[in-house]
Design a protein around this motif. Sequence first.
Motif, PDB file in Angstrom:
ATOM      1  N   GLY A  54       6.709   8.288   2.429  1.00  0.00           N
ATOM      2  CA  GLY A  54       6.377   9.345   1.479  1.00  0.00           C
ATOM      3  C   GLY A  54       6.442   8.865   0.041  1.00  0.00           C
ATOM      4  N   ALA A  55       7.482   8.107  -0.295  1.00  0.00           N
ATOM      5  CA  ALA A  55       7.633   7.596  -1.661  1.00  0.00           C
ATOM      6  C   ALA A  55       6.505   6.632  -2.001  1.00  0.00           C
ATOM      7  N   LEU A  56       6.126   5.781  -1.064  1.00  0.00           N
ATOM      8  CA  LEU A  56       5.059   4.823  -1.330  1.00  0.00           C
ATOM      9  C   LEU A  56       3.702   5.519  -1.445  1.00  0.00           C
ATOM     10  N   TYR A 117       4.817  -2.286  -0.669  1.00  0.00           N
ATOM     11  CA  TYR A 117       5.298  -2.000  -2.025  1.00  0.00           C
ATOM     12  C   TYR A 117       4.600  -2.906  -3.051  1.00  0.00           C
ATOM     13  N   ALA A 118       4.493  -4.188  -2.750  1.00  0.00           N
ATOM     14  CA  ALA A 118       3.865  -5.129  -3.684  1.00  0.00           C
ATOM     15  C   ALA A 118       2.393  -4.793  -3.915  1.00  0.00           C
ATOM     16  N   ARG A 140      -2.706   1.089   1.810  1.00  0.00           N
ATOM     17  CA  ARG A 140      -2.543   2.117   2.843  1.00  0.00           C
ATOM     18  C   ARG A 140      -2.498   1.491   4.235  1.00  0.00           C
ATOM     19  N   ALA A 141      -3.338   0.485   4.474  1.00  0.00           N
ATOM     20  CA  ALA A 141      -3.363  -0.181   5.781  1.00  0.00           C
ATOM     21  C   ALA A 141      -2.027  -0.873   6.064  1.00  0.00           C
ATOM     22  N   VAL A 142      -1.460  -1.513   5.062  1.00  0.00           N
ATOM     23  CA  VAL A 142      -0.168  -2.189   5.261  1.00  0.00           C
ATOM     24  C   VAL A 142       0.936  -1.156   5.466  1.00  0.00           C
TER      25      VAL A 142
END
Length: 155
Positions: A54-56, A117-118, A140-142
Motif C-alpha cells: 500500500g505504501a509503495l 522501492y528503487a 508495478r510489475a516488480v
Amino acid sequence: MNGLLSALIAIAGTLLGSAVTHAFQWKASAREQVFAAQQQLRADRMAVYSDFAGALTEFRRGQQDRWHRQDEDADGAAFVEARNEAYRLRGIALHALFRVQLIASAQTLIDAAQEAYALTTGLHKAGDRAELKDRADRARAVLEEFIRHASTEVQ
C-alpha cells in the motif's frame, strides 16, 4: 500381604498414569505454543507485506503526480507541493521497506521489495510521458512479483 501388594501396584499405576498424562499435556502445550507463535508471525507478516504494498502504491502515485506537476510548471506551487508530498510518501515507503527487511525470511522477498522501492524512487526522473509510463509499469510489475513471493510466505 496380598493387600499390601495390591496397594503398591495401585500407587505405582497412579504415579505412572500421572507421569504419562503430564508428559502428554506438556507436549500438547508445547505444540499449541508453537502453533500460536506461527499464527502470530503469519499475521504480522501479512500486515507488514500489505502495508508495504500500500505504501509503495501511494508512493508511486505521488511520484507520478510530482512528474506531471513538474512537466506542467517546474516553478509552480503545485509542483513544490507535489514534490513535498512525494518526499513524505517516500519516507512512509522506506519505513515499510525496513519492516519487510526485519520480518521476511526469504532473501528473494527482500530483494523484490528493495527493487520495487528503487524503481519507484526513480520515477520522477523520466524524460517524457512514455518513459514515465514504462518506469511506472516496471515498478508495478516488480511490486506484483513481491506480492507473489510474499503470498507463499503467509500461506
